[in-house]
Design a protein around this motif. Structure first.
Motif, mmCIF file in Angstrom:
data_model
loop_
_atom_site.group_PDB
_atom_site.id
_atom_site.type_symbol
_atom_site.label_atom_id
_atom_site.label_comp_id
_atom_site.label_asym_id
_atom_site.label_seq_id
_atom_site.Cartn_x
_atom_site.Cartn_y
_atom_site.Cartn_z
ATOM 1 N N GLY A 271 0.813 -1.140 -0.158
ATOM 2 C CA GLY A 271 0.121 0.289 0.022
ATOM 3 C C GLY A 271 0.703 1.184 0.108
ATOM 4 O O GLY A 271 0.455 2.307 -0.859
ATOM 5 N N ALA A 272 1.864 1.076 0.733
ATOM 6 C CA ALA A 272 2.879 2.445 1.028
ATOM 7 C C ALA A 272 3.641 2.599 -0.473
ATOM 8 O O ALA A 272 3.552 3.615 -0.839
ATOM 9 C CB ALA A 272 3.808 2.060 1.919
ATOM 10 N N LEU A 273 3.706 1.726 -1.338
ATOM 11 C CA LEU A 273 4.484 1.808 -2.614
ATOM 12 C C LEU A 273 3.439 2.559 -3.743
ATOM 13 O O LEU A 273 4.115 3.300 -4.262
ATOM 14 C CB LEU A 273 4.945 0.316 -3.158
ATOM 15 N N LEU A 274 2.153 2.051 -3.320
ATOM 16 C CA LEU A 274 1.361 2.785 -4.319
ATOM 17 C C LEU A 274 1.259 4.165 -4.115
ATOM 18 O O LEU A 274 0.998 4.998 -5.263
ATOM 19 C CB LEU A 274 -0.059 2.075 -4.183
ATOM 20 N N PHE B 258 2.655 7.310 -6.636
ATOM 21 C CA PHE B 258 2.079 8.670 -6.994
ATOM 22 C C PHE B 258 2.370 9.835 -6.620
ATOM 23 O O PHE B 258 2.515 10.823 -7.232
ATOM 24 C CB PHE B 258 0.504 8.495 -6.028
ATOM 25 N N VAL B 259 3.173 9.877 -5.358
ATOM 26 C CA VAL B 259 3.885 11.006 -5.019
ATOM 27 C C VAL B 259 4.992 11.548 -5.808
ATOM 28 O O VAL B 259 5.348 12.592 -6.485
ATOM 29 C CB VAL B 259 4.297 10.934 -3.599
ATOM 30 N N VAL C 62 8.258 12.675 -13.850
ATOM 31 C CA VAL C 62 6.829 13.005 -14.215
ATOM 32 C C VAL C 62 6.340 14.120 -13.626
ATOM 33 O O VAL C 62 5.676 15.259 -14.167
ATOM 34 C CB VAL C 62 6.041 11.927 -14.635
ATOM 35 N N ARG C 63 6.764 14.096 -12.116
ATOM 36 C CA ARG C 63 5.916 15.126 -11.357
ATOM 37 C C ARG C 63 6.872 16.173 -10.973
ATOM 38 O O ARG C 63 8.116 15.856 -10.914
ATOM 39 C CB ARG C 63 5.370 14.587 -10.178
ATOM 40 N N LEU D 132 2.052 15.854 0.819
ATOM 41 C CA LEU D 132 2.881 15.093 1.568
ATOM 42 C C LEU D 132 2.156 14.553 2.826
ATOM 43 O O LEU D 132 2.414 13.572 3.259
ATOM 44 C CB LEU D 132 4.101 16.005 2.011
ATOM 45 N N VAL D 133 1.465 15.410 3.620
ATOM 46 C CA VAL D 133 1.040 15.072 5.035
ATOM 47 C C VAL D 133 -0.222 13.843 4.602
ATOM 48 O O VAL D 133 -0.207 12.759 5.178
ATOM 49 C CB VAL D 133 0.211 16.192 5.372
#
Length: 704
Positions: free
Chosen positions: A185-188, A192-193, A338-339, A621-622
């Motif tokens: 879940g953290a990797l997903l 995204f970030v 990308v971001r 981030l939060v």
């Protein structure tokens, strides 16, 4: 922080080699730790604990868990017709686990052992305290009872409170499986970030932090007992904390790189800003966990010691290994980019502008939501979960249903044991049998001049509603004996846990709040921001406990989502654990947001600009950090035990409440409302704390 950053970058290979070695050592430590962990629910100095020790000394078995073996004869027949076969079946079960103490109809002749329809009877088995997490004497008793019952043509079953609480899973939950679930879940979220291979870096940091902590706990276990719960806390809380801290530091590094800084200078600035916030957050979490260490209960104290290591180790790894890796391979793994991080998030900036514009409405809306969540907390009951809320399937559940349907009831799962002079045993049994709410009271054994009297309540004694019954039994026993009387079992233990854990907890809470306040005054160079942070944390915690009461204790949703009936109470060790972890973890987000606001205010001198830029830069981030912790705690909630489910959901939902209602809505609105007063730190306090003062700005200097 700048000196630390430059030192780490200068010795990046040594730093990296050190942490790689700790990673490898930690892998070995993790494989060895499980066998060193203990199950210790003792209460040193409490009356029930003294009685428990005497019970074990005199009769070789304690009241930690009472196994109830149940036999049912065929339809049209009665227990009386098969007394010899029933006695033989229970004897066979007892002989399979000779270390147990058994009480049944054959040993007492009490009709309370026979059901209303005369077809069902039961025996109580108590065993020595288990030395490790996993299967207990049930693995010997159950097959022996089933074999003997089948040969006689009876139906059989075995149940106990802990068998029901385990949900039928005798092996217990898997730390590795739950950690992998949380990591996925953290990797997903990280993908995204960052939208680059940089998403893997926080997971590497988390692996190093978790395994290093396991090494330290393994060392700790050589001279101190460490609870089995600690392994779950290290793996899952450590996963979330290490990733969150890495996320903050790496994101600030990317931002500085996007502003045109060279790689090493970006690392230095990230350490001076985000690194300082990470250090403050780690220390704050560690301080909040002092609450667990000062509690005079080995179970909770070992959780506190293990818990304190989590943020301290994570902080050490993040502030050394992250800059070492970023300065060497950071630009290479930040691909594809990308971001972009050159500007603040448009969505969060727009949100912050709306909050600033409608600050009063935002404050009111947040407070209304929090009040609605807080209201159920006034119905909080501390004890243990009702039997009905435990396993909903499996053989222990079916056996418990048999106890209910035959009129015996589930009070047999939580008997009270009275240790008294043998000469007074008959009188005590008679006196306690007359107490309202007692199903049966029998002499369970005599060893020399000491006797144990088993008092079986009509309903399980798992929470504060049983206090009158427990007090009544104690008074009756003491009144019927001329000697010293001790009492143990679920009811007395729940009472003593409440005394040991919560009697002085308000003072501990006040001390932790004060220490946290002083630390945050140094961090924010402000009086009002730390005060607000501590108060909002307490309000947020009250909302979490209100949600726990509403969802679990009262059962609004627990059955639909987890197939768990209302628990009726919250297990005595959970509230203090939830408080200690959430107080520190929630403060993380406050530090992340306000540290950036303080930085922007120092640069612009405008409160509203500080709020808008601060939320614009930290909002994503939060919320991402909160989601990562949520996935970690969701993995914890997937455990079969009800208590672990309550802990996981409380921590997970608590993080989401704090990151959304409190930090994304109420905090920016209040900062905007309070204006220039946010940043005031008088000279005399600044000198006392050895930080730079922050004079109160003139009104015309701010657009508030």
């Amino acid at each position: 922080m700048e000196r630390l950053a430059r030192l780490v970058m200068h010795h990046r290979r040594i730093v990296s080699a050190f942490w790689i070695s700790m990673l490898l050592i930690g892998g070995f430590s993790a494989s060895q730790l499980t066998d060193r962990l203990t199950i210790d629910f003792s209460l040193p100095g409490q009356p029930s604990d003294d009685a428990e020790k005497q019970l074990v000394k005199e009769f070789g078995a304690g009241s930690f868990d009472t196994y109830v073996g149940v036999l049912t004869v065929p339809e049209g027949q009665t227990v009386d017709e098969h007394q010899s076969d029933i006695a033989a079946a229970f004897k066979a079960a007892h002989e399979s686990a000779p270390e147990t103490r058994m009480v049944d109809f054959a040993s007492t002749s009490d009709p309370g052992f026979i059901s209303d329809d005369k077809r069902t009877t039961y025996a109580l088995f108590q065993a020595p305290f288990p030395e490790s997490f996993g299967p207990g004497v049930e693995v010997e008793i159950e097959p022996a009872l089933e074999k003997a019952a089948s040969s006689a043509g009876f139906e059989s079953g075995l149940t106990s409170y802990n068998m029901l609480a385990a949900g039928g899973d005798s092996e217990g939950p898997s730390v590795l499986l739950e950690t992998l679930f949380g990591a996925a879940g953290a990797l997903l979220v990280l993908i995204f970030v960052f939208a680059s291979f940089l998403a893997l870096l926080p997971l590497v940091i988390a692996a190093v932090s978790i395994l290093t902590t396991f090494t330290l706990v393994l060392i700790l276990s050589t001279f101190s007992d460490v609870s089995f719960v600690v392994q779950f806390l290290i793996a899952l809380v450590g996963l979330g904390v290490a990733i969150d801290y890495s996320l903050l530091l790496v994101s600030r590094w990317r931002e500085e790189r996007a502003h045109g800084r060279d790689n090493e200078e970006a690392v230095v600035i990230a350490m001076k800003t985000a690194g300082h916030a990470v250090f403050a957050s780690g220390v704050t979490v560690a301080i909040s966990l002092i609450a667990l260490i000062v509690v005079p209960v080995p179970l909770i104290r070992s959780m506190g010691i293990g818990g304190i290591l989590i943020p301290l180790v994570s902080t050490a790894v993040v502030l050394t290994l992250v800059p070492a890796l970023l300065s060497s391979i950071g630009p290479k793994i930040d691909w594809p980019r990308v971001r972009k991080e050159g500007t603040a998030s448009k969505g969060w900036t727009a949100w912050a502008r709306m909050i600033v514009k409608h600050r009063t409405i935002a404050v009111a809306a947040a407070l209304v939501m929090l009040v609605l969540l807080i209201i159920p907390v006034f119905s909080l009951k501390i004890g243990q979960a009702d039997v009905e809320s435990l396993a909903s399937a499996g053989q222990p559940h079916e056996t418990a249903q048999t106890l209910r349907s035959t009129g015996i009831g589930t009070g047999v799962l939580t008997p009270m044991e009275i240790i008294a002079p043998a000469s007074d045993a008959e009188a005590i049994a008679a006196a306690t049998r007359a107490v309202d709410g007692v199903h049966m009271s029998v002499i369970g054994g005599i060893n020399g001049d000491i006797a144990v009297i088993d008092v079986i309540p009509e309903k399980e004694t798992v929470d504060s509603t049983a206090n009158p019954l427990v007090d009544g039994v104690r008074d009756a026993a003491e009144g019927a004996s001329s000697g010293e009387v001790g009492m143990t079992g679920a009811g007395p233990v729940v009472q003593d846990y409440f005394t040991a854990v919560y009697e002085k907890f308000p003072y501990v809470l006040a001390l932790i709040a004060l220490i946290t306040f002083i630390l945050l005054v140094r961090t924010f160079r402000s009086i009002l921001l730390p005060l607000k942070a501590v108060l909002l944390n307490l309000i947020s915690l009250a909302a979490v406990f209100g949600g726990v009461v509403y969802f679990w204790q009262q059962g609004h949703g627990s059955d639909a989502i987890f197939a768990v009936s209302p628990t009726g109470a919250i297990t005595f060790w959970l509230p203090v654990l939830i408080f200690a972890f959430l107080f520190g973890l929630s403060m993380d987000y406050e530090v992340f947001i306000l540290a950036r606001m303080r930085e922007e205010y120092d640069a612009t001198g405008d409160t509203n600009t500080a709020v808008i830029t601060g939320i614009g830069r930290t909002g994503r981030l939060v919320t991402s950090a909160a989601l990562i912790l949520f996935f970690a705690f969701a993995a914890l909630a997937s455990s079969p035990g009800v208590d672990i489910k309550v802990l996981g959901t409380a921590l997970g939902v608590g993080i989401l409440i704090d990151a959304t209602i409190v930090r994304a809505l109420l905090v920016p609105a209040l900062v905007s409302v309070l204006g220039r007063w946010n940043w005031w730190l008088p000279d005399w306090i600044a000198k006392l704390l050895r930080v730079e003062p922050s004079p109160l700005a003139p009104k015309e200097g701010l657009r508030t």
